[in-house]
Design a protein around this motif. Structure first.
Motif, mmCIF file in Angstrom:
data_model
loop_
_atom_site.group_PDB
_atom_site.id
_atom_site.type_symbol
_atom_site.label_atom_id
_atom_site.label_comp_id
_atom_site.label_asym_id
_atom_site.label_seq_id
_atom_site.Cartn_x
_atom_site.Cartn_y
_atom_site.Cartn_z
ATOM 1 N N CYS A 146 0.685 -1.283 0.088
ATOM 2 C CA CYS A 146 0.002 -0.062 0.003
ATOM 3 C C CYS A 146 0.868 1.397 -0.043
ATOM 4 C CB CYS A 146 -0.925 0.236 1.292
ATOM 5 S SG CYS A 146 -2.052 1.406 1.419
ATOM 6 N N ASN A 148 0.904 -2.070 13.592
ATOM 7 C CA ASN A 148 -0.288 -1.830 14.299
ATOM 8 C C ASN A 148 -0.919 -3.009 14.819
ATOM 9 O OD1 ASN A 148 -2.825 -0.864 15.092
ATOM 10 N ND2 ASN A 148 -3.200 0.412 13.106
ATOM 11 N N LEU A 204 -7.752 5.950 8.282
ATOM 12 C CA LEU A 204 -7.506 4.618 7.543
ATOM 13 C C LEU A 204 -7.054 4.905 6.135
ATOM 14 C CD1 LEU A 204 -11.134 3.231 8.369
ATOM 15 C CD2 LEU A 204 -8.870 2.577 9.429
ATOM 16 N N ASN A 219 -5.298 -4.692 4.382
ATOM 17 C CA ASN A 219 -4.969 -4.919 5.805
ATOM 18 C C ASN A 219 -6.053 -4.153 6.538
ATOM 19 O OD1 ASN A 219 -3.051 -6.899 5.435
ATOM 20 N ND2 ASN A 219 -1.368 -5.313 5.199
ATOM 21 N N THR A 220 -6.136 -2.908 6.294
ATOM 22 C CA THR A 220 -6.911 -2.188 7.141
ATOM 23 C C THR A 220 -8.586 -2.357 6.993
ATOM 24 O OG1 THR A 220 -6.887 -0.528 5.423
ATOM 25 C CG2 THR A 220 -5.450 -0.107 7.416
ATOM 26 N N LYS A 221 -8.894 -2.716 5.758
ATOM 27 C CA LYS A 221 -10.033 -3.520 5.552
ATOM 28 C C LYS A 221 -10.478 -4.429 6.556
ATOM 29 C CE LYS A 221 -10.869 -1.793 1.041
ATOM 30 N NZ LYS A 221 -11.007 -2.070 -0.500
ATOM 31 N N LEU A 240 -8.914 -5.401 9.306
ATOM 32 C CA LEU A 240 -8.842 -4.859 10.592
ATOM 33 C C LEU A 240 -9.866 -4.077 11.182
ATOM 34 C CD1 LEU A 240 -4.878 -3.764 11.094
ATOM 35 C CD2 LEU A 240 -6.083 -5.694 12.265
ATOM 36 N N PHE A 241 -10.383 -3.201 10.279
ATOM 37 C CA PHE A 241 -11.717 -2.164 10.582
ATOM 38 C C PHE A 241 -12.618 -2.374 9.609
ATOM 39 C CE2 PHE A 241 -7.209 -0.440 11.710
ATOM 40 C CZ PHE A 241 -7.487 -0.408 13.120
#
Length: 241
Positions: free
Chosen positions: A15, A91, A185, A190-192, A194-195
């Motif tokens: 990313c 994170n 965000l 990865n962030t999708k 995680l959150f």
């Protein structure tokens, strides 16, 4: 040896790290992108298909010998490092009583120790030339801790302190040290994962586009010595703070 200056991207994930690498490559830098594990071939192919020059290295930024050897090899065999970006993540979220010593130590090593090793090794050749840029990627956790983020906040606080100390020590010697606080965000898998709930709540343009964020890194690098920025915080317009 390459006649181009080198941009070293430590933590060139799929990313933001890759976006920063592409941005510097577009502007004529020979890219050396590293990550501890994972694919780098796609990034290198993207850079080359766009007319740039780049290569990927698997290297553990927490390992002193690996970092030292990486910097020496680049300087000796590729070219002078004109810009170095430390973009290692770390994170994780655990309640304090469920945060093991192993987890806390690992996050600290990723965020703080690795940043120190990179900074210490790359500053020496930059000082000989009297120029260079070192940029550290921070997070909201660099400035404030949140419930469940004791390990991540501890590591990112330490990284920010390192960046600030380096800026005060080496700025007067011609080295631009900067710290980017990413407060929001970033659009990546990865962030999708995680959150997921937060992603569903945000408007389409309320998630940080990594290419837009990479522009900030390039702008920092291109700043004139008469007006350097140490820290910038970046967030989408819809982010509350």
């Amino acid at each position: 040896m390459s006649k181009k200056k080198v941009a070293l991207i430590i933590g060139a994930g799929d990313c933001l790290g890759s976006a920063i690498a592409r941005k510097f490559a577009q502007n004529g830098y020979h890219i050396v992108a590293t990550r501890r594990r994972g694919d780098l071939d796609n990034l290198v192919t993207e850079i080359k298909n766009a007319g740039g020059v780049g290569e990927g290295r698997h290297s553990d930024a927490r390992d002193e010998d690996e970092v030292r050897n990486l910097i020496a090899d680049i300087e000796d065999n590729i070219g002078p490092i004109g810009a170095c970006v430390f973009n290692v993540g770390g994170n994780v979220s655990f309640p304090l009583q469920e945060t093991t010593t192993r987890v806390y130590r690992k996050v600290w090593e990723m965020c703080a120790l690795a940043g120190f090793l990179m900074g210490r090794e790359v500053i020496t050749p930059m000082l000989k030339r009297g120029q260079g840029t070192i940029i550290f990627t921070g997070a909201t956790a660099s400035l404030r801790g949140a419930s469940g983020y004791s390990a991540f906040a501890g590591g990112k606080h330490a990284l920010r302190a390192l960046a600030e100390s380096m800026a005060r020590e080496f700025g007067p010697q011609g080295i631009h040290i900067a710290h980017v606080v990413v407060d929001g965000l970033i659009d990546n898998p990865n962030t999708k994962d995680l959150f997921p709930d937060l992603f569903n709540q945000k408007p389409v343009d309320g998630i940080i586009n990594p290419d837009d964020l990479a522009d900030i890194y390039w702008d920092l690098h291109k700043q004139k010595r008469t007006a350097w920025t140490f820290e910038v915080d970046a967030r989408p317009y819809s982010e509350t703070f």
